[in-house]
Design an enzyme around this catalytic site. Structure first.
Site, PDB file in Angstrom:
ATOM      1  CG  LEU A  30      -1.826  -1.235   1.347  1.00  0.00           C
ATOM      2  CD1 LEU A  30      -2.665  -1.156   2.619  1.00  0.00           C
ATOM      3  CD2 LEU A  30      -2.720  -1.375   0.124  1.00  0.00           C
ATOM      4  CG  HIS A  34      -3.219   1.219  -2.248  1.00  0.00           C
ATOM      5  ND1 HIS A  34      -1.871   1.135  -2.419  1.00  0.00           N
ATOM      6  CD2 HIS A  34      -3.763   0.442  -3.217  1.00  0.00           C
ATOM      7  CE1 HIS A  34      -1.590   0.339  -3.438  1.00  0.00           C
ATOM      8  NE2 HIS A  34      -2.726  -0.082  -3.953  1.00  0.00           N
TER       9      HIS A  34
HETATM   10  P1  AMP Z   1      -3.943  -1.855  -6.845  1.00  0.00           P
HETATM   11  O1  AMP Z   1      -3.461  -2.318  -5.505  1.00  0.00           O
HETATM   12  O2  AMP Z   1      -2.873  -1.334  -7.721  1.00  0.00           O
HETATM   13  O3  AMP Z   1      -4.857  -2.858  -7.510  1.00  0.00           O
HETATM   14  O4  AMP Z   1      -4.861  -0.595  -6.547  1.00  0.00           O
HETATM   15  C1  AMP Z   1      -5.966  -0.682  -5.677  1.00  0.00           C
HETATM   16  C2  AMP Z   1      -6.811   0.551  -5.837  1.00  0.00           C
HETATM   17  O5  AMP Z   1      -6.034   1.705  -5.536  1.00  0.00           O
HETATM   18  C3  AMP Z   1      -7.331   0.720  -7.270  1.00  0.00           C
HETATM   19  O6  AMP Z   1      -8.661   1.202  -7.228  1.00  0.00           O
HETATM   20  C4  AMP Z   1      -6.391   1.743  -7.823  1.00  0.00           C
HETATM   21  O7  AMP Z   1      -6.957   2.516  -8.870  1.00  0.00           O
HETATM   22  C5  AMP Z   1      -6.143   2.616  -6.606  1.00  0.00           C
HETATM   23  N1  AMP Z   1      -4.908   3.362  -6.781  1.00  0.00           N
HETATM   24  C6  AMP Z   1      -3.695   2.879  -7.159  1.00  0.00           C
HETATM   25  N2  AMP Z   1      -2.801   3.879  -7.280  1.00  0.00           N
HETATM   26  C7  AMP Z   1      -3.474   5.029  -6.990  1.00  0.00           C
HETATM   27  C8  AMP Z   1      -3.104   6.402  -6.938  1.00  0.00           C
HETATM   28  N3  AMP Z   1      -1.866   6.806  -7.239  1.00  0.00           N
HETATM   29  N4  AMP Z   1      -4.042   7.311  -6.596  1.00  0.00           N
HETATM   30  C9  AMP Z   1      -5.309   6.904  -6.304  1.00  0.00           C
HETATM   31  N5  AMP Z   1      -5.718   5.633  -6.339  1.00  0.00           N
HETATM   32  C10 AMP Z   1      -4.815   4.699  -6.669  1.00  0.00           C
END
Ligand code: AMP
Length: 276
Positions: A30, A34
């Site tokens: 995270l 996140h």
């Molecule tokens: P992931 O762990 O990469 O699958 O991401 C989990 C959630 O966090 C997804 O909804 C992503 O779009 C969101 N997320 C990842 N990176 C960012 C970021 N830089 N800003 C906002 N949300 C993010």
């Protein structure tokens, strides 16, 4: 904070939570992106559930599933500090027991952009999110604009399959130099990391051009491409100027658009986008 693994444990823990429940699906490792989703869920919901699952079915055969970064203890500490009620960390066997054979295909919006570069990716995403929705039964689910096509696919899936869940989208969190936060940024070497600034720089330049009156889709794509071209280590997979809802590629003059890109820097694949 309760941490559970099996579906039975999840259902029991979920039944004790007070609604409305907000769900934040993640693959762990995270960062503040996140945590911004968790904070939004904490503001809007009585209970917050976070799932951590590196979903194997959304990775292609030659992608980074095996080396995807993981640090569960650190993640749990961050989530406890953020006031999360329940964390679900299912294993592959919990999600996809042997004999598993049901898949969710969101057809049209899965095709371009990420779907074209990563065949089967959104089938894996839509399937696992449908399973998370069924298991947790949240009132709201939180996703990041960072994965813009994922948001469109999940909205469509949720509508088509009648999930009574509000899909909330949170803005992309960025490093001070503009790089969108991503678990994959740790792959970048100290030489590659500075080069990655051209992704957001190109998108910001295109947004400035749009706000100054530039409406031509080709020109907007070219502003981004020109920025990416300033870094020889950046290899472009696509630069798209698409309709934000249908994801159809746009030509001519545009009033609104999702400007998005995917590149590789060395072995690391990065995506970013901005809404115009
Ligand atoms: P992931 O762990 O990469 O699958 O991401 C989990 C959630 O966090 C997804 O909804 C992503 O779009 C969101 N997320 C990842 N990176 C960012 C970021 N830089 N800003 C906002 N949300 C993010």
């Amino acid at each position: 904070m309760n941490v559970v693994v099996t579906l039975d444990e999840l259902r029991l823990a979920r039944s004790k939570l007070i609604e409305p429940i907000g769900l934040v699906p993640t693959m762990g490792f995270l960062h503040d992106g996140h945590l911004s989703l968790v904070r939004q869920a904490r503001l809007e919901c009585t209970s917050v559930v976070v799932s951590i699952f590196v979903n194997p079915t959304q990775f292609g055969p030659h992608e980074d599933l095996d080396k995807y970064p993981r640090d569960l203890q650190r993640d749990l500490n961050l989530l406890a500090s953020a006031g999360v009620d329940l964390v679900w960390t299912p294993t592959n066997e919990v999600m996809y027991p042997s004999g598993y054979q049901t898949w969710v295909n969101v057809e049209e919006v899965s095709k371009p952009m990420e779907g074209a570069m990563r065949p089967g990716h959104f089938r894996g995403v839509a399937t696992v999110v449908a399973k998370l929705f069924n298991a947790v039964q949240p009132q709201r689910a939180y996703f990041g604009q960072k994965d813009a096509q994922q948001v469109v696919v999940i909205r469509q899936m949720s509508r088509d399959l009648d999930f009574p869940i509000e899909i909330a989208v949170c803005p992309t969190m960025r490093e001070p130099d503009g790089l969108a936060m991503s678990s994959r940024n740790v792959y970048l070497s100290s030489d590659e990391r500075p080069a990655a600034v051209v992704l957001s720089r190109g998108l910001f330049l295109a947004k400035a051009a749009f706000e100054a009156g530039e409406r031509d889709a080709n020109h907007l794509r070219k502003v981004v491409l020109d920025s990416l071209a300033t870094e020889p280590s950046v290899k472009v997979q696509y630069v798209s100027c698409a309709h934000p809802d249908t994801l159809q590629e746009l030509e001519g003059l545009v009033n609104q658009a999702l400007l998005s890109l995917a590149v590789t820097i060395g072995k690391t694949r990065l995506i970013d986008n901005i809404l115009l």
